[in-house]
Design an enzyme around this catalytic site. Structure first.
Site, PDB file in Angstrom:
ATOM      1  CG  ASP A  16      58.154  10.935 -27.344  1.00 35.26           C
ATOM      2  OD1 ASP A  16      58.461  10.885 -28.562  1.00 35.26           O
ATOM      3  OD2 ASP A  16      58.950  11.311 -26.477  1.00 35.26           O
ATOM      4  CG  HIS A  33      54.990   9.491 -37.633  1.00 35.94           C
ATOM      5  ND1 HIS A  33      55.179   9.760 -36.298  1.00 35.94           N
ATOM      6  CD2 HIS A  33      56.033  10.071 -38.287  1.00 35.94           C
ATOM      7  CE1 HIS A  33      56.286  10.478 -36.152  1.00 35.94           C
ATOM      8  NE2 HIS A  33      56.832  10.676 -37.342  1.00 35.94           N
ATOM      9  NE  ARG A  67      59.867  15.352 -35.140  1.00 31.30           N
ATOM     10  CZ  ARG A  67      59.568  14.275 -34.443  1.00 31.30           C
ATOM     11  NH1 ARG A  67      59.188  13.181 -35.054  1.00 31.30           N
ATOM     12  NH2 ARG A  67      59.662  14.267 -33.130  1.00 31.30           N
ATOM     13  CG  LEU A 127      36.040  11.826 -26.743  1.00 32.13           C
ATOM     14  CD1 LEU A 127      36.569  12.038 -25.318  1.00 32.13           C
ATOM     15  CD2 LEU A 127      36.677  10.566 -27.338  1.00 32.13           C
TER      16      LEU A 127
HETATM   17  C1  FPP Z   1      56.225  11.634 -31.591  1.00 28.44           C
HETATM   18  O1  FPP Z   1      57.045  10.521 -31.812  1.00 28.44           O
HETATM   19  C2  FPP Z   1      55.094  11.661 -32.542  1.00 28.44           C
HETATM   20  C3  FPP Z   1      54.812  12.670 -33.413  1.00 28.44           C
HETATM   21  C4  FPP Z   1      55.603  13.900 -33.492  1.00 28.44           C
HETATM   22  C5  FPP Z   1      53.684  12.584 -34.355  1.00 28.44           C
HETATM   23  C6  FPP Z   1      52.411  12.036 -33.780  1.00 28.44           C
HETATM   24  C7  FPP Z   1      51.567  11.522 -34.869  1.00 28.44           C
HETATM   25  C8  FPP Z   1      50.794  10.416 -34.797  1.00 28.44           C
HETATM   26  C9  FPP Z   1      50.642   9.609 -33.567  1.00 28.44           C
HETATM   27  C10 FPP Z   1      50.086   9.914 -35.980  1.00 28.44           C
HETATM   28  C11 FPP Z   1      49.105  10.828 -36.546  1.00 28.44           C
HETATM   29  C12 FPP Z   1      47.947  11.075 -35.678  1.00 28.44           C
HETATM   30  C13 FPP Z   1      46.925  11.860 -36.045  1.00 28.44           C
HETATM   31  C14 FPP Z   1      45.822  12.168 -35.098  1.00 28.44           C
HETATM   32  C15 FPP Z   1      46.887  12.447 -37.390  1.00 28.44           C
HETATM   33  P1  FPP Z   1      58.532  10.756 -32.323  1.00 28.44           P
HETATM   34  O2  FPP Z   1      58.507  10.774 -33.796  1.00 28.44           O
HETATM   35  O3  FPP Z   1      59.094  11.983 -31.671  1.00 28.44           O
HETATM   36  O4  FPP Z   1      59.244   9.475 -31.784  1.00 28.44           O
HETATM   37  P2  FPP Z   1      60.767   9.337 -31.295  1.00 28.44           P
HETATM   38  O5  FPP Z   1      60.902  10.213 -30.078  1.00 28.44           O
HETATM   39  O6  FPP Z   1      60.877   7.887 -30.976  1.00 28.44           O
HETATM   40  O7  FPP Z   1      61.626   9.757 -32.445  1.00 28.44           O
END
Ligand code: FPP
Length: 243
Positions: A16, A33, A67, A127
């Site tokens: 997050d 991201h 989103r 893993l």
């Molecule tokens: C949460 O942060 C993150 C996500 C919903 C997406 C996670 C994706 C990645 C880490 C990149 C892609 C990884 C792979 C394995 C393909 P948020 O957007 O909710 O952050 P915020 O709470 O600050 O808005």
């Protein structure tokens, strides 16, 4: 049954803070991201080095379809480009990748990438990397219930034979040990529909760091904190009891 100073077999992470990381830098959310994907790379490597057997990453929740479309597209694109660029390395490192979630909403391109990465990494023994992708824990439990009900109706399972083991084996995580440690970054203290059944006895760690800034040292710190905790599973501390 209490364990001390151990390496967790299964670590699960709620990644997050990508959006906030981007906002703090005046960037678009998708750039958060992209930075988050680099952190994924670092943590997968660190997990392999540490001898973790299972690493589950909350990559995209069922709720995330709400989103903005541009952000969803960027995450799907990132998934595809990560698979394309990392497949060889994952195979060479013995990482076995599995995608956990319902597949009905993915584009053909994403489905092809899922199929590709699961096939080429299948022999991996070092893993197990599980990407929760279009995953929701409540939905997972509803699907498990439907499956059990169907088996009861068909006479394959008796109602009195429904127990915790059967339920666990009907979940998407069937065969995967429950997470020993769940990490959620960015200073949020919630599970957000992630592994709710499986988290019954998990240790929780909530570092303040935003996911894109989470690196190998943070992962090691989480493992050290886990090792310093005592897991009692509802029992009492043995040496305290004897005192
Ligand atoms: C949460 O942060 C993150 C996500 C919903 C997406 C996670 C994706 C990645 C880490 C990149 C892609 C990884 C792979 C394995 C393909 P948020 O957007 O909710 O952050 P915020 O709470 O600050 O808005």
């Amino acid at each position: 049954m209490s364990e001390k100073r151990s390496i967790p077999k299964h670590v699960a992470i709620i990644m997050d803070g990508n959006g906030r990381w981007a906002k703090q830098r005046g960037k678009e959310r998708y750039e958060g991201h992209i930075a988050g994907a680099k952190a994924v790379d670092a943590v997968v490597r660190a997990a392999g080095v540490a001898g973790i057997e299972y690493l589950t990453l909350y990559t995209f929740s069922t709720e995330n379809w709400g989103r903005p479309q541009a952000e969803i597209d960027a995450i799907m694109e990132l998934f595809c480009s990560m698979v394309a660029s990392k497949a060889d390395e994952l195979v060479a490192e013995g990482v076995n990748v599995k995608i956990m979630g319902e597949r009905n909403r993915f584009s053909q391109k994403v489905l092809d990438m899922i199929n590709h990465i699961e096939t080429v990494t299948a022999p991996g023994k070092r893993l197990n990397l599980i990407l929760a992708f279009n995953y929701s824990s409540r939905r997972e439990m509803v699907l498990a219930l439907q499956d059990i009900a169907r088996r009861v109706k068909e006479g394959e399972v008796k109602i009195e034979d429904i127990d915790e083991a059967l339920f666990s084996d009907s979940l998407m995580t069937a065969g995967v040990p429950d997470p020993d440690l769940i990490i959620r970054t960015s200073g949020e203290y919630r599970l957000s529909n992630f592994l709710l059944w499986q988290a019954s006895y998990s240790e929780m760690y909530f570092p303040e760091v935003l996911w894109p800034d989470f690196g190998e040292e943070d992962f090691q710190r989480a493992l050290n904190i886990y090792a310093s905790r005592e897991r009692r599973y509802g029992l009492v501390t043995k040496d305290k009891e004897e005192r």
